[in-house]
Design an enzyme around this catalytic site. Structure first.
Site, PDB file in Angstrom:
ATOM      1  N   ASN A 295       8.629  -5.969   6.988  1.00 18.85           N
ATOM      2  CA  ASN A 295       7.571  -6.812   6.423  1.00 18.85           C
ATOM      3  C   ASN A 295       6.859  -5.995   5.348  1.00 18.85           C
ATOM      4  OD1 ASN A 295       5.388  -8.388   5.849  1.00 18.85           O
ATOM      5  ND2 ASN A 295       4.444  -8.237   7.882  1.00 18.85           N
TER       6      ASN A 295
ATOM      7  N   LYS B 215       4.641  -6.962   3.369  1.00 19.81           N
ATOM      8  CA  LYS B 215       3.239  -7.402   3.173  1.00 19.81           C
ATOM      9  C   LYS B 215       2.957  -7.536   1.669  1.00 19.81           C
ATOM     10  CE  LYS B 215       2.164  -5.411   7.623  1.00 19.81           C
ATOM     11  NZ  LYS B 215       1.223  -4.748   8.522  1.00 19.81           N
TER      12      LYS B 215
ATOM     13  N   HIS C  94       1.450 -13.948  12.041  1.00 15.48           N
ATOM     14  CA  HIS C  94       1.163 -12.513  11.958  1.00 15.48           C
ATOM     15  C   HIS C  94      -0.343 -12.315  12.119  1.00 15.48           C
ATOM     16  CE1 HIS C  94       0.769  -8.457  10.452  1.00 15.48           C
ATOM     17  NE2 HIS C  94       2.072  -8.315  10.618  1.00 15.48           N
TER      18      HIS C  94
ATOM     19  N   GLU D 117      -2.352 -10.531  10.649  1.00 16.79           N
ATOM     20  CA  GLU D 117      -3.104 -10.489   9.379  1.00 16.79           C
ATOM     21  C   GLU D 117      -3.318 -11.902   8.843  1.00 16.79           C
ATOM     22  OE1 GLU D 117      -0.570  -7.624   7.425  1.00 16.79           O
ATOM     23  OE2 GLU D 117      -1.217  -6.140   8.914  1.00 16.79           O
TER      24      GLU D 117
ATOM     25  N   GLU E 245       3.089  -7.543  18.443  1.00 21.22           N
ATOM     26  CA  GLU E 245       2.469  -6.554  17.564  1.00 21.22           C
ATOM     27  C   GLU E 245       1.028  -6.312  17.999  1.00 21.22           C
ATOM     28  OE1 GLU E 245       4.654  -6.371  13.519  1.00 21.22           O
ATOM     29  OE2 GLU E 245       3.074  -7.846  13.366  1.00 21.22           O
TER      30      GLU E 245
ATOM     31  N   GLY F  29      -0.401  -0.360  11.358  1.00 19.98           N
ATOM     32  CA  GLY F  29      -0.854   0.427  10.217  1.00 19.98           C
ATOM     33  C   GLY F  29      -1.797   1.558  10.597  1.00 19.98           C
TER      34      GLY F  29
ATOM     35  N   SER G  60       3.279   0.468  13.800  1.00 22.86           N
ATOM     36  CA  SER G  60       3.531   1.892  13.542  1.00 22.86           C
ATOM     37  C   SER G  60       4.884   2.363  14.072  1.00 22.86           C
ATOM     38  CB  SER G  60       2.392   2.754  14.096  1.00 22.86           C
ATOM     39  OG  SER G  60       1.189   2.434  13.445  1.00 22.86           O
TER      40      SER G  60
HETATM   41  P1  13P Z   1       3.089  -1.144  10.554  1.00 29.25           P
HETATM   42  O1  13P Z   1       4.525  -0.851  10.877  1.00 29.25           O
HETATM   43  O2  13P Z   1       2.661  -0.679   9.191  1.00 29.25           O
HETATM   44  O3  13P Z   1       2.178  -0.711  11.646  1.00 29.25           O
HETATM   45  O4  13P Z   1       2.962  -2.748  10.481  1.00 29.25           O
HETATM   46  C1  13P Z   1       3.449  -3.504  11.523  1.00 29.25           C
HETATM   47  C2  13P Z   1       3.417  -4.921  11.091  1.00 29.25           C
HETATM   48  O5  13P Z   1       2.377  -5.521  10.970  1.00 29.25           O
HETATM   49  C3  13P Z   1       4.707  -5.558  10.768  1.00 29.25           C
HETATM   50  O6  13P Z   1       4.564  -6.919  10.645  1.00 29.25           O
END
Ligand code: 13P
Length: 259
Positions: A8, A10, A93, A95, A165, A171, A211
């Site tokens: 992803n 983003k 997601h 976010e 997640e 992140g 992560s």
């Molecule tokens: P990270 O791998 O940067 O923690 O992000 C995970 C994520 O949100 C994937 O959709």
């Protein structure tokens, strides 16, 4: 069963860098015997990147509209994704849930649009730190999934993937330990038995995200109820992403050999 690893991206990468990253990943995947690989680049790049996607690496959308075609400025529908060759879409997601009003009802609608359009729906769930610390993480995640799947027919579940997640691990560099991931994944699978049936629960892929990186991917993917990963930061580097795909192939191959 085959694992899934999805990158992803983003809201990262301008076009030139995105094209190079896709090229590096696509040329780096020579074979992927046990893992279906997708990347989810920013939406404006999807149609153009289709030229670089192969049988070994498919494109995913990062989200789709809760509406169907019409007067919805700025939105893109699941069918539009499908029409440019996209194979999968992330839904719910954290976010999107946290920053763009994507609540459980919106998530539910989007899942149906994705399935109706013929996309693989990668349905995200996860608790925040407060909920984890209060011991409410199982309740939070299972409630999200109950809502998401309440009107999904069992026969459609072959086109659904769950991505766990934990928000506190996204992140942050703070990964859920393999044991913690496994504990939640097992609870999700058990819940799928209740929502659907045992064979459906057994065949639904449950991905871990948060992560995940080359140094921890294999240990996480070796957990019995982890069937791959949803990768954020590490998917922005081709070598890291390819190493995670390799870890998934290794884990799935060992699982097929019975350990
Ligand atoms: P990270 O791998 O940067 O923690 O992000 C995970 C994520 O949100 C994937 O959709």
């Amino acid at each position: 069963m085959r694992n899934i690893v999805t990158g992803n991206w983003k809201s990262n990468k301008l076009w030139n860098d995105a094209e190079k990253l896709m090229d590096d990943v696509a040329t780096g995947i020579l074979e992927s015997q046990h893992t279906d690989v997708f990347v989810a680049p920013p939406t404006p790049y999807l149609a153009a990147l289709q030229a670089q996607s192969t049988d070994l690496i498919g494109l995913a959308g990062q989200q789709c509209s809760a509406h169907l075609e019409g007067a919805f400025t700025g939105e893109h529908t699941a069918s539009m994704l499908k029409s440019v060759g996209v194979k999968a879409v992330l839904i719910g997601h954290s976010e999107r849930r946290g920053g763009f009003g994507e609540n459980d009802s919106v998530v539910e609608v989007k899942i149906h649009h994705a399935l109706d359009a013929g996309l693989l729906a990668i349905v995200c769930c996860g608790e925040n730190l407060e909920e984890r610390d209060a011991g409410q993480h199982f309740e939070k995640v299972l409630t999200q999934l109950s809502h998401a799947f309440q009107n999904v027919d069992t026969s459609k579940m072959i086109h659904v993937v769950v991505a766990y997640e934990p928000i506190w691990a996204i992140g942050t560099g703070r990964t859920a330990s393999a044991a913690r991931a496994q504990e939640m994944h097992a609870a999700i699978r058990k819940h799928l038995v209740e929502l659907f049936d045992a064979p459906t629960a057994e065949s639904t892929r449950i991905l871990y995200g948060g992560s995940c990186k080359p140094s921890n991917a294999l240990e996480i993917f070796m957990q019995p109820d982890v069937n791959g990963g949803l990768i954020g930061g590490a998917s922005l580097n081709a070598l890291d992403f390819l190493a995670i795909v390799a870890a998934s192939n290794e884990a799935a191959s060992k699982e097929q050999q019975g350990g």
